[in-house]
Design a protein around this motif. Structure first.
Motif, PDB file in Angstrom:
ATOM      1  N   GLY A 468       0.803  -1.216   0.000  1.00 16.43           N
ATOM      2  CA  GLY A 468       0.000   0.000   0.000  1.00 16.43           C
ATOM      3  C   GLY A 468       0.829   1.256   0.000  1.00 16.43           C
ATOM      4  N   ASN A 469       0.302   2.276  -0.688  1.00 16.33           N
ATOM      5  CA  ASN A 469       0.959   3.578  -0.730  1.00 16.33           C
ATOM      6  C   ASN A 469       0.672   4.361   0.539  1.00 16.33           C
ATOM      7  OD1 ASN A 469       1.934   3.027  -3.293  1.00 16.33           O
ATOM      8  ND2 ASN A 469       0.155   3.918  -4.305  1.00 16.33           N
ATOM      9  N   ILE A 470       1.558   5.307   0.814  1.00 18.97           N
ATOM     10  CA  ILE A 470       1.383   6.187   1.974  1.00 18.97           C
ATOM     11  C   ILE A 470       0.288   7.195   1.650  1.00 18.97           C
ATOM     12  CG2 ILE A 470       2.466   7.837   3.507  1.00 18.97           C
ATOM     13  CD1 ILE A 470       3.509   5.018   3.865  1.00 18.97           C
ATOM     14  N   ARG A 471      -0.730   7.235   2.508  1.00 18.43           N
ATOM     15  CA  ARG A 471      -1.868   8.139   2.292  1.00 18.43           C
ATOM     16  C   ARG A 471      -1.701   9.451   3.049  1.00 18.43           C
ATOM     17  NH1 ARG A 471      -7.425   5.456   3.718  1.00 18.43           N
ATOM     18  NH2 ARG A 471      -7.166   4.486   1.667  1.00 18.43           N
ATOM     19  N   LYS A 472      -1.232   9.396   4.299  1.00 13.22           N
ATOM     20  CA  LYS A 472      -1.055  10.587   5.134  1.00 13.22           C
ATOM     21  C   LYS A 472       0.207  10.419   5.968  1.00 13.22           C
ATOM     22  CE  LYS A 472      -5.166  12.356   4.101  1.00 13.22           C
ATOM     23  NZ  LYS A 472      -5.364  13.632   3.392  1.00 13.22           N
ATOM     24  N   ILE A 473       0.916  11.524   6.243  1.00 12.85           N
ATOM     25  CA  ILE A 473       2.066  11.506   7.155  1.00 12.85           C
ATOM     26  C   ILE A 473       2.042  12.759   8.016  1.00 12.85           C
ATOM     27  CG2 ILE A 473       3.600  10.106   5.705  1.00 12.85           C
ATOM     28  CD1 ILE A 473       4.938  12.711   4.800  1.00 12.85           C
ATOM     29  N   CYS A 474       2.628  12.646   9.237  1.00 12.57           N
ATOM     30  CA  CYS A 474       2.790  13.806  10.109  1.00 12.57           C
ATOM     31  C   CYS A 474       3.826  13.482  11.174  1.00 12.57           C
ATOM     32  CB  CYS A 474       1.470  14.232  10.750  1.00 12.57           C
ATOM     33  SG  CYS A 474       0.818  13.080  11.978  1.00 12.57           S
ATOM     34  N   PHE A 475       4.488  14.516  11.686  1.00 10.29           N
ATOM     35  CA  PHE A 475       5.456  14.378  12.774  1.00 10.29           C
ATOM     36  C   PHE A 475       4.748  14.530  14.116  1.00 10.29           C
ATOM     37  CE2 PHE A 475       8.577  15.341   9.469  1.00 10.29           C
ATOM     38  CZ  PHE A 475       9.645  14.533   9.832  1.00 10.29           C
ATOM     39  N   GLY A 476       5.307  13.891  15.151  1.00 12.38           N
ATOM     40  CA  GLY A 476       4.862  14.146  16.514  1.00 12.38           C
ATOM     41  C   GLY A 476       5.343  15.507  16.987  1.00 12.38           C
ATOM     42  N   ARG A 477       4.751  15.998  18.071  1.00 19.63           N
ATOM     43  CA  ARG A 477       5.101  17.322  18.577  1.00 19.63           C
ATOM     44  C   ARG A 477       5.442  17.236  20.064  1.00 19.63           C
ATOM     45  NH1 ARG A 477       3.668  21.109  14.796  1.00 19.63           N
ATOM     46  NH2 ARG A 477       3.965  22.784  16.315  1.00 19.63           N
ATOM     47  N   LEU A 478       6.152  18.278  20.529  1.00 20.39           N
ATOM     48  CA  LEU A 478       6.521  18.424  21.939  1.00 20.39           C
ATOM     49  C   LEU A 478       7.289  17.193  22.417  1.00 20.39           C
ATOM     50  CD1 LEU A 478       3.204  20.072  23.229  1.00 20.39           C
ATOM     51  CD2 LEU A 478       5.316  21.197  22.494  1.00 20.39           C
ATOM     52  N   CYS A 480       6.723  14.192  21.931  1.00 21.78           N
ATOM     53  CA  CYS A 480       6.659  13.089  20.961  1.00 21.78           C
ATOM     54  C   CYS A 480       7.258  13.490  19.618  1.00 21.78           C
ATOM     55  CB  CYS A 480       5.209  12.646  20.768  1.00 21.78           C
ATOM     56  SG  CYS A 480       4.395  12.044  22.265  1.00 21.78           S
ATOM     57  N   SER A 481       8.165  14.454  19.621  1.00 26.17           N
ATOM     58  CA  SER A 481       8.719  14.950  18.361  1.00 26.17           C
ATOM     59  C   SER A 481       9.663  13.956  17.690  1.00 26.17           C
ATOM     60  CB  SER A 481       9.454  16.274  18.604  1.00 26.17           C
ATOM     61  OG  SER A 481      10.497  16.093  19.552  1.00 26.17           O
ATOM     62  N   LYS A 482      10.036  12.897  18.363  1.00 31.25           N
ATOM     63  CA  LYS A 482      10.951  11.913  17.774  1.00 31.25           C
ATOM     64  C   LYS A 482      10.217  10.847  16.965  1.00 31.25           C
ATOM     65  CE  LYS A 482      11.065   8.875  21.842  1.00 31.25           C
ATOM     66  NZ  LYS A 482      11.927   8.198  22.829  1.00 31.25           N
ATOM     67  N   TYR A 483       8.898  11.002  16.815  1.00 31.87           N
ATOM     68  CA  TYR A 483       8.112   9.996  16.101  1.00 31.87           C
ATOM     69  C   TYR A 483       7.581  10.564  14.788  1.00 31.87           C
ATOM     70  CZ  TYR A 483       8.136   7.578  20.598  1.00 31.87           C
ATOM     71  OH  TYR A 483       8.526   6.965  21.757  1.00 31.87           O
ATOM     72  N   LEU A 484       7.439   9.685  13.812  1.00 30.34           N
ATOM     73  CA  LEU A 484       6.832   9.994  12.524  1.00 30.34           C
ATOM     74  C   LEU A 484       5.686   9.013  12.305  1.00 30.34           C
ATOM     75  CD1 LEU A 484       6.845  11.529   9.798  1.00 30.34           C
ATOM     76  CD2 LEU A 484       8.434   9.792   8.942  1.00 30.34           C
ATOM     77  N   ILE A 485       4.511   9.541  11.980  1.00 30.74           N
ATOM     78  CA  ILE A 485       3.305   8.715  11.847  1.00 30.74           C
ATOM     79  C   ILE A 485       2.864   8.736  10.392  1.00 30.74           C
ATOM     80  CG2 ILE A 485       0.900   8.422  12.573  1.00 30.74           C
ATOM     81  CD1 ILE A 485       3.280  10.347  14.755  1.00 30.74           C
ATOM     82  N   GLY A 486       2.468   7.589   9.904  1.00 26.94           N
ATOM     83  CA  GLY A 486       1.980   7.479   8.539  1.00 26.94           C
ATOM     84  C   GLY A 486       0.821   6.516   8.448  1.00 26.94           C
ATOM     85  N   ALA A 487      -0.067   6.749   7.469  1.00 23.17           N
ATOM     86  CA  ALA A 487      -1.222   5.883   7.227  1.00 23.17           C
ATOM     87  C   ALA A 487      -1.169   5.419   5.781  1.00 23.17           C
ATOM     88  CB  ALA A 487      -2.526   6.621   7.504  1.00 23.17           C
ATOM     89  N   THR A 488      -1.424   4.131   5.543  1.00 26.86           N
ATOM     90  CA  THR A 488      -1.383   3.560   4.202  1.00 26.86           C
ATOM     91  C   THR A 488      -2.795   3.311   3.694  1.00 26.86           C
ATOM     92  OG1 THR A 488      -1.363   1.245   4.917  1.00 26.86           O
ATOM     93  CG2 THR A 488       0.749   2.400   4.860  1.00 26.86           C
ATOM     94  N   ASP A 489      -2.920   3.214   2.378  1.00 25.71           N
ATOM     95  CA  ASP A 489      -4.238   2.978   1.797  1.00 25.71           C
ATOM     96  C   ASP A 489      -4.648   1.516   1.876  1.00 25.71           C
ATOM     97  OD1 ASP A 489      -2.521   1.931  -0.039  1.00 25.71           O
ATOM     98  OD2 ASP A 489      -2.992   3.340  -1.653  1.00 25.71           O
ATOM     99  N   TYR A 490      -3.791   0.674   2.471  1.00 30.11           N
ATOM    100  CA  TYR A 490      -4.165  -0.717   2.729  1.00 30.11           C
ATOM    101  C   TYR A 490      -4.657  -0.915   4.165  1.00 30.11           C
ATOM    102  CZ  TYR A 490      -3.147  -3.404  -1.479  1.00 30.11           C
ATOM    103  OH  TYR A 490      -3.207  -3.971  -2.738  1.00 30.11           O
TER     104      TYR A 490
END
Length: 756
Positions: A468-478, A480-490
């Motif tokens: 599946g392709n990446i549908r959405k991405i965003c960084f954590g804040r404060l 949780c800034s060391k995390y990267l979150i992504g959602a796939t279309d699968y």
């Protein structure tokens, strides 16, 4: 009123509560009432066993004890009618009813119980689309006006006979006639359509007509006031326009503009905290959530929009703000799929003009559609820190920076140009976002997320979670800034650790919206599964959600945005602590704006009266001036005599009282619900009193007892003295209570220190 659950309700318009509820037992699509049939209503229902076929039936509202009754006396009036209210109209004095659908017209006469049918398919016409779009009846004559898909208006007469009927044609609209309305006397006919022009026809003549153009958007409904003094038009963009009888614009009621398609997403203006999204074609609307009004509309495309089907025109597709809202980036593109015309525009907010002014226009910034765009989210302390990144289907992302402009007329003496172009294995770039400190840039290329250094533009690491392709991405804040979150279309939600470059956790969730809160570590994810939108709120460092709301709404949620609050809200429930600093808004596929509230209905009702209740403005009449002067003099006399000025409950600003007085009756809750709030508002809160206050009260009570005894003595003395005064033929001025009280205080004072 009728509803889809099959109930008809009779309302007390003053109290705003239903008096009777009649259950019909089937879905009700439209409701009509007639003055000549007070005990019956007409409703449109689906025909049993047939799809897309509807019936007009009569429901007799039987009298009986109790609030909930069953509507039993149902009779079919017309079969095969249209489901829209525009497709049915009643003739003068309710003598007949008319229905249109496709190219068929039906007229049913109630007294004669006669049904006449007419079909335009058997009538020879000069081409065009003859399908009916709307129908209306003349208020005083036997005349039917019908609108058609080809822009024509037909006036039918002598329709009591199947063969001897006649009709005349009026034609100005180039596209479908969306609604018609006769004036109260019937001498004028109003029509509206996609041209955004209200046309007034005089005496059923095509030669005598007036126009009110540039109403903003296609006219969907037209309604006349009962006295004929005003006309109202409802538009497809969620606007109501009030028009005078002389066809002059009076006022417009506009909230959130309903656009054809919200391609820009929900964006928050950092300066005004307004929601920014597509408005009128080619425009950007700034919508105030506090006042439910449009602050202003910014023309981005700067071209006249032509309402014509099939015509390819440019529209606004992407929007991004800088951190302080001083810069605005927009992308407009034509509707061509293969080879679109693209323009990237950079706007600077001009303080004197109080609006955005175009700074740079870049033609064809990418060779294909632009998929995403973002500013480096920093405080803009210097021009070097301000960066714009765009991603496109041409398999590259581009970095745009500000440079000095030699043109002396250039705004701010700067312009924007491309500084870097990046790609990854010739994959399409789909999403981009900056980390909180702006040091890292994440760009998704189909199935892979790439992380780049924003200073050197070196590729640091990559993440993927096939399939599946990446549908959405965003960084954590404060924290949780060391995390990267992504959602796939699968249907996977993934969290990667930027320090270890490894997958922290993943969850099987079909995420369609991923929105981080700019003021906290919380991230909102909206899933769509089995025709149900569900909300999950979580922190990246904890795989378990802190809040879950199943079935948020029946429609599919397409967009979301966190709007910062002016002040953090006091929230007692731990369940809603994540909404303390920001409020979450959703936009559905039907363009309904929804928000979550942390308070119950009773709690929401009272504060709303404080915000929405209008302060009473007493007109400056001679009586009000005299009354106000008398009250001020009375208050001043009381203060001079030492009387305490006490505000009564009626004079104090009670939210419950204001709710009752200022809220329209037809939108108020039931009286039983308001009773508790009203009674509680009249109660005086019992507070814990200190020992000193208790002692003071005891002393006051003892003093009051002494005052009462002294008052009795004084009263007796006055009665004795009065007889002597009357004998002498003299009158004396009686002391007021405040003077008597002061005299008693002086009498009790200890003056022994004077002798010393």
């Amino acid at each position: 009123s009728s509803s889809l659950d099959g109930t008809i309700k009779l309302w007390d318009f003053m109290d705003g509560i239903p008096i009777k509820t009649f259950t019909v037992g089937c879905k009700l699509l439209a409701l009509y009432t007639l003055a000549s049939a007070e005990d019956s209503v007409f409703v449109v229902i689906p025909k049993k066993g047939e799809r897309d076929t509807f019936q007009l039936i009569s429901v007799k509202l039987t009298k009986g004890a109790g609030q909930e009754l069953e509507g039993k006396e149902l009779s079919v009036v017309l079969d095969g009618v249209g489901a829209s209210m525009k497709h049915i109209a009643f003739g003068r004095e309710g003598a007949y009813v008319v229905s249109v659908k496709d190219v068929n017209l039906q007229v049913y006469f109630f007294k004669r119980k006669l049904l006449n049918r007419f079909s335009l398919s058997t009538i020879k016409t000069k081409g065009g689309d003859n399908r009916f779009s709307c129908v209306v009846c003349h208020p005083t004559e036997d005349c039917i006006a019908t609108g058609h898909a080809d822009g024509k208006i037909r006036l039918w007469r002598n329709f009591h006979h199947k063969k001897d009927y006649t009709y005349s044609t009026l034609h100005w609209h180039h596209d479908i006639v969306m609604d018609l309305a006769f004036s109260m006397e019937g001498t004028r006919l109003l029509s509206g359509g996609v041209e955004s022009v209200l046309v007034q026809w005089h005496n059923e003549s095509s030669c005598q007509k007036d126009f009110l153009p540039r109403l903003g958007s296609p006219i969907e409904y037209i309604s006349m006031a009962s006295d004929g003094s005003l006309c109202c038009t409802v538009h497809t963009d969620n606007r109501i326009t009030i028009i005078n009888s002389n066809l002059r614009f009076s006022r417009s009621i506009q909230g959130l503009i309903k656009s054809r398609d919200v391609k820009t997403g929900l964006v928050v203006d950092p300066r005004t905290k307004a929601l920014v999204l597509n408005g009128e074609p080619g425009h950007l609307q700034f919508y105030s959530l506090q006042s439910d009004q449009q602050l202003f509309s910014l023309d981005i495309v700067q071209r006249q929009y032509i309402h014509e089907a099939g015509l390819k025109q440019s529209d606004l597709v992407k929007v991004a703000f800088s951190a302080r809202g001083t810069w605005l980036a927009t992308v407009e593109e034509s509707e061509e799929v293969a080879d679109p015309e693209l323009q990237l525009k950079l706007w600077f907010y001009h303080e004197e003009a109080q609006s955005f002014v175009l700074n740079t226009r870049i033609n064809t910034p990418h060779d294909n559609h632009i998929t995403d765009m973002c500013f480096r989210d920093m405080d803009e302390q210097g021009d070097d820190s301000l960066i714009l990144v765009t991603t496109g289907r041409d398999c590259v992302f581009k970095v745009w920076v500000m440079v000095e402009d030699s043109d002396p007329e250039a705004l701010q003496n700067v312009s924007w140009s491309c500084d870097f172009v990046g790609s990854y294995h010739n994959y399409q770039a789909t999403n981009c976002c900056f980390s909180e400190d702006g040091s890292l840039l994440a760009v998704s290329f189909e199935e892979t997320v790439t992380v780049w250094d924003s200073l050197t533009w070196d590729l640091k690491c990559t993440f993927c979670h096939p399939p599946g392709n990446i549908r959405k991405i965003c960084f954590g804040r404060l924290t949780c800034s060391k995390y990267l979150i992504g959602a796939t279309d699968y249907g996977f939600l993934c969290c990667w650790n930027l320090l270890t470059c490894a997958l922290e956790w993943s969850a099987h969730l079909n995420v369609v919206v991923l929105q981080p809160d700019p003021l906290s570590e919380h991230i909102a994810a909206v899933s769509w599964l089995s025709k149900e939108s569900s909300l999950f709120v979580f922190k990246p460092n904890e795989p378990r959600p802190i809040y879950i709301q199943r079935n948020v709404c029946k429609e599919k949620i397409l967009l979301a945005a966190f709007v910062p609050r002016d002040e953090p809200e006091m929230i007692s429930s731990e369940k809603y602590l994540w909404l303390r600093k920001s409020q979450l808004f959703f936009l559905t596929d039907t363009q309904e704006l929804i928000t979550l509230s942390t308070k119950s209905l009773e709690e929401r009702l009272t504060p709303s009266s404080k915000q929405l209740a209008v302060e009473e403005s007493i007109p400056m009449t001679p009586f009000s001036l005299l009354l106000g002067k008398h009250r001020r003099q009375q208050a001043q006399e009381d203060m001079d005599l030492g009387k305490p000025v006490v505000l009564t409950k009626q004079e104090q600003a009670s939210p419950a009282v204001k709710e009752l007085l200022h809220t329209p009756a037809h939108v108020l809750p039931s009286a039983s619900f308001l009773c508790t709030i009203f009674i509680n508002s009249l109660l005086i809160s019992k507070e814990n009193k200190s020992a000193e206050e208790v002692a003071d009260e005891v002393e006051m009570e003892s003093e009051k007892a002494e005052d009462d005894s002294d008052e009795e003595d004084v009263t007796a003395m006055e009665q004795e003295d009065t007889s002597h005064m009357e004998l002498l033929g003299e009158m004396t001025c009686k002391l007021s209570k405040s003077q008597e009280k002061e005299l008693r205080k002086i009498r009790k004072m200890d003056y022994s220190w004077i002798s010393a």
